[in-house]
Motif scaffolding. Sequence first.
Motif, PDB file in Angstrom:
ATOM      1  N   ASP A 168       0.811  -1.225   0.000  1.00  0.00           N
ATOM      2  CA  ASP A 168       0.000   0.000   0.000  1.00  0.00           C
ATOM      3  C   ASP A 168       0.845   1.277   0.000  1.00  0.00           C
ATOM      4  OD1 ASP A 168      -2.381  -1.461   0.111  1.00  0.00           O
ATOM      5  OD2 ASP A 168      -2.124  -1.725   2.283  1.00  0.00           O
ATOM      6  N   ALA A 169       2.145   1.138   0.204  1.00  0.00           N
ATOM      7  CA  ALA A 169       2.989   2.336   0.329  1.00  0.00           C
ATOM      8  C   ALA A 169       3.232   2.978  -1.036  1.00  0.00           C
ATOM      9  CB  ALA A 169       4.314   1.958   0.982  1.00  0.00           C
ATOM     10  N   GLU A 170       3.345   4.301  -1.021  1.00  0.00           N
ATOM     11  CA  GLU A 170       3.581   5.069  -2.253  1.00  0.00           C
ATOM     12  C   GLU A 170       4.817   5.944  -2.072  1.00  0.00           C
ATOM     13  OE1 GLU A 170       1.680   5.333  -5.072  1.00  0.00           O
ATOM     14  OE2 GLU A 170      -0.032   4.039  -4.497  1.00  0.00           O
ATOM     15  N   ILE A 171       5.535   6.170  -3.172  1.00  0.00           N
ATOM     16  CA  ILE A 171       6.724   7.021  -3.119  1.00  0.00           C
ATOM     17  C   ILE A 171       6.435   8.359  -3.795  1.00  0.00           C
ATOM     18  CG2 ILE A 171       9.132   7.278  -3.854  1.00  0.00           C
ATOM     19  CD1 ILE A 171       9.273   4.211  -3.949  1.00  0.00           C
ATOM     20  N   MET A 172       6.722   9.448  -3.091  1.00  0.00           N
ATOM     21  CA  MET A 172       6.686  10.781  -3.705  1.00  0.00           C
ATOM     22  C   MET A 172       8.128  11.136  -4.071  1.00  0.00           C
ATOM     23  SD  MET A 172       4.136  12.877  -1.194  1.00  0.00           S
ATOM     24  CE  MET A 172       4.954  12.467   0.334  1.00  0.00           C
ATOM     25  N   VAL A 173       8.374  11.384  -5.353  1.00  0.00           N
ATOM     26  CA  VAL A 173       9.748  11.679  -5.800  1.00  0.00           C
ATOM     27  C   VAL A 173       9.922  13.171  -6.054  1.00  0.00           C
ATOM     28  CG1 VAL A 173      11.555  11.130  -7.465  1.00  0.00           C
ATOM     29  CG2 VAL A 173       9.731   9.496  -7.024  1.00  0.00           C
ATOM     30  N   ILE A 174      11.018  13.726  -5.580  1.00  0.00           N
ATOM     31  CA  ILE A 174      11.424  15.079  -5.983  1.00  0.00           C
ATOM     32  C   ILE A 174      12.790  14.972  -6.652  1.00  0.00           C
ATOM     33  CG2 ILE A 174      12.189  17.343  -5.185  1.00  0.00           C
ATOM     34  CD1 ILE A 174      10.097  17.286  -3.083  1.00  0.00           C
ATOM     35  N   GLU A 216       6.020   0.142  -9.968  1.00  0.00           N
ATOM     36  CA  GLU A 216       4.806   0.222  -9.156  1.00  0.00           C
ATOM     37  C   GLU A 216       5.106   0.835  -7.793  1.00  0.00           C
ATOM     38  OE1 GLU A 216       1.331  -3.157  -9.249  1.00  0.00           O
ATOM     39  OE2 GLU A 216       3.402  -3.778  -9.005  1.00  0.00           O
ATOM     40  N   GLY A 217       4.288   1.754  -7.368  1.00  0.00           N
ATOM     41  CA  GLY A 217       4.484   2.344  -6.054  1.00  0.00           C
ATOM     42  C   GLY A 217       5.085   3.743  -6.126  1.00  0.00           C
ATOM     43  N   ILE A 218       5.615   4.113  -7.307  1.00  0.00           N
ATOM     44  CA  ILE A 218       6.158   5.466  -7.456  1.00  0.00           C
ATOM     45  C   ILE A 218       5.063   6.346  -8.052  1.00  0.00           C
ATOM     46  CG2 ILE A 218       7.970   6.886  -8.492  1.00  0.00           C
ATOM     47  CD1 ILE A 218       9.607   4.268  -8.793  1.00  0.00           C
ATOM     48  N   GLN A 219       4.785   7.444  -7.417  1.00  0.00           N
ATOM     49  CA  GLN A 219       3.715   8.332  -7.896  1.00  0.00           C
ATOM     50  C   GLN A 219       4.199   9.230  -9.022  1.00  0.00           C
ATOM     51  OE1 GLN A 219       2.388  10.444  -4.427  1.00  0.00           O
ATOM     52  NE2 GLN A 219       0.901   8.877  -3.889  1.00  0.00           N
ATOM     53  N   GLY A 220       3.277   9.610  -9.887  1.00  0.00           N
ATOM     54  CA  GLY A 220       3.550  10.653 -10.873  1.00  0.00           C
ATOM     55  C   GLY A 220       4.139  10.123 -12.174  1.00  0.00           C
ATOM     56  N   GLU A 221       4.663  11.072 -12.952  1.00  0.00           N
ATOM     57  CA  GLU A 221       5.206  10.781 -14.275  1.00  0.00           C
ATOM     58  C   GLU A 221       6.707  10.965 -14.253  1.00  0.00           C
ATOM     59  OE1 GLU A 221       3.409  10.345 -17.282  1.00  0.00           O
ATOM     60  OE2 GLU A 221       1.448  10.344 -16.307  1.00  0.00           O
ATOM     61  N   MET A 222       7.389  10.197 -15.084  1.00  0.00           N
ATOM     62  CA  MET A 222       8.840  10.365 -15.183  1.00  0.00           C
ATOM     63  C   MET A 222       9.186  11.736 -15.746  1.00  0.00           C
ATOM     64  SD  MET A 222      10.607   6.952 -16.484  1.00  0.00           S
ATOM     65  CE  MET A 222       9.945   7.067 -18.100  1.00  0.00           C
ATOM     66  N   PRO A 223      10.284  12.326 -15.296  1.00  0.00           N
ATOM     67  CA  PRO A 223      10.695  13.607 -15.891  1.00  0.00           C
ATOM     68  C   PRO A 223      11.257  13.378 -17.289  1.00  0.00           C
ATOM     69  CG  PRO A 223      12.337  12.868 -14.303  1.00  0.00           C
ATOM     70  CD  PRO A 223      11.211  11.871 -14.253  1.00  0.00           C
ATOM     71  N   GLY A 224      11.005  14.309 -18.170  1.00  0.00           N
ATOM     72  CA  GLY A 224      11.586  14.283 -19.520  1.00  0.00           C
ATOM     73  C   GLY A 224      11.372  12.954 -20.208  1.00  0.00           C
TER      74      GLY A 224
END
Lengths: 364, 304
Positions: free
Chosen positions: A180-186, A356-364
């Motif tokens: 259930d865990a999700e990763i927010m990437v900066i 799976e588990g990483i939120q959002g879209e890849m950069p570039g």
Amino acid sequence: MKHLLKGIAVGLAALAVSTGAAMAEPLKVGFLYLGTPGDHGWTYAHELARQKVEAHFGDKVETTFVENVPEGPDAARVTRELANTGHDIIFGTSFGFMDPMLKVSKDFPEVKFEHITGYKRSANMATGNIRFYEGRYVQGIVAGMMTKTNKIGYIAPFPIPEAYQGLNAFAIGMREANPDAEIMVIWANTWEDPVKEADAAKVLVAQGADVMAQHTDTPAMLQIAEKAGLHGFGQASDMKKFAPNAQLFSSVNDWSHYYIEKIQQVMDGTWSTGEGPDHWAGNTWKGMADDYLVLSAFENMPADVKAAAEKAAAKIEGGYNIFTGPIKDNKGNVVVKAGEALNDGTLWSDIFFYAEGIQGEMPG
Amino acid sequence: MLEDLILTVLMTSVPLVYAATGELIVERSGVLNLGVEGMMLMGAVSAFGIAMVSGSLVLGVIAGGLAGMLTAALFGILVLGFATNQVATGLALTIFGAGLSGLLGAPLIGHAIEGLPVLRIPFLSELPTVGKLVFSHDLMAYGAVILVAAVAYFLKRTRAGLVLRAIGDNHDSAHALGYSVLGVRFMAVLFGGLMAGFGGAYLPLMLTPHWAEGMTAGRGWIALALVVFASWMPWRVLVGALIFGGITIMQLAGQARGWTIPSQFLSMLPYLATIVVLVLISRNREFSLANSPACLGRAFHAGK
């Protein structure tokens, strides 16, 4: 500005190299550093390894290092200078030294060149790297078990293969432990900017992250975690001192085994760049099993998490391939089929996805 | 959550406010000091070193300011005493500050300290939202606002401020009236150094309590841009710093929320915003030159 500064440093360093006493006896070993050991991260780890080389070989070697070498043409000048002053083996410790070193290597067939974290080789230039991503898989498992909010913060450097290897290995480990865990990437788009890293960490905390990981170099994120009473992982060197209550563990780079092995090969006359279709054949890419990557003590976690971390570490040291299918991306597409696995070559080409588990879209 | 983000914006703006307000005074006196980055680094390394050794954050802040001022004094002696080129000397000061701070900071690597405590005001700090946003900061953050107010008052309402502006606008006339052009400029340069030192000190004392080489990472240059951005008006420096900080934090928060904009573009945003505002301001020549010191960057020779 930084380039100007580096240019001056290079000029001075080159001067120092050319006037250095040239003893005929010991094997001369040269190092190109991207920064100074003052980064307490990447270059610091290389400097520690160089010191271990001196301790290991004693007066059988003579080492030279040049700090603040800019990536680009200046790197070629420094490399040439080292080759001209009788260095038998030269280690370039940053990705951007690859092309300059390659060029110079062709002019000095008798000198051995070792380039770190790149992929281009020549008859006398080999490649070396550490499997940094192995530590991140263990981090992922620990993060998945430790999180209460199911939100993990991750500060990434630049969108390059090495960063994707680490991020995806982390996500795979995390999801094994906690679906259930999700990763927010900066993506910080920097290796070292403590204020920006601290800002990124504060933002992640504000958005609910209670465990954070980083691929950037300073302890800034861990200090924020410490202050907020949360947890995180250190990078490149043990950062426990900065966050005694927050650090779960650090993945520490130990380049000394690689340096010592290669220098010994030059002494024995067995040094080679290897051949073969596999990209890494004959070159060096080792990880936790060979102590190139060392995990610091597992701390600030309950016994069951610690046991799981130890189990995962043992599994990797036993040769387990983290990128064994089935692996899905974060849209549900299968990127590695069941029964297949990414090998050392495809880890550099087929790694551009968000597991799976990483939120959002890849950069570039 | 939003409160936390806003709080982060405020904190990230503080060092910019100090450094830019200091540089504003320097430029208003007619001197262009491009060495803000170097002075900030000297301030940062001294503040951290003294705070670590003495255990006192107040001493750290003072040391940071003094180190910035000392670095600025070097610049002042060269530029005012020997009438060297201001642009070249300022650039040299940045290189010098970066190098020397790295050298001085080498033994400080790998150490951490406790950051500045938040000032808790009874009752006011307990208020919802307002308590957190307005009444829960460290002393230096409050100091930044007081500084801007004081500088604005000084420039607009005091005789000394008028003299400073006169010297910046026409040093020959000011000299003819009997004012010490070089003396006033030297004081302004010292003040600029003190403020850059305070700004630098805020980084390792508050934002991220450790020392890292080159940790200002270009914030000195942002401070310089902010002065032009603010068209040499103190309150606009404050607004500009908040806008800059706001965009910086917004791009980080946007990424964490999974916005589908390339992160490289988001990282560029704060700088892009600065350029856009500079272009907008410069379009209106009267507006942009209204407060621009006419003698900015020009050496003064008393003989002529």
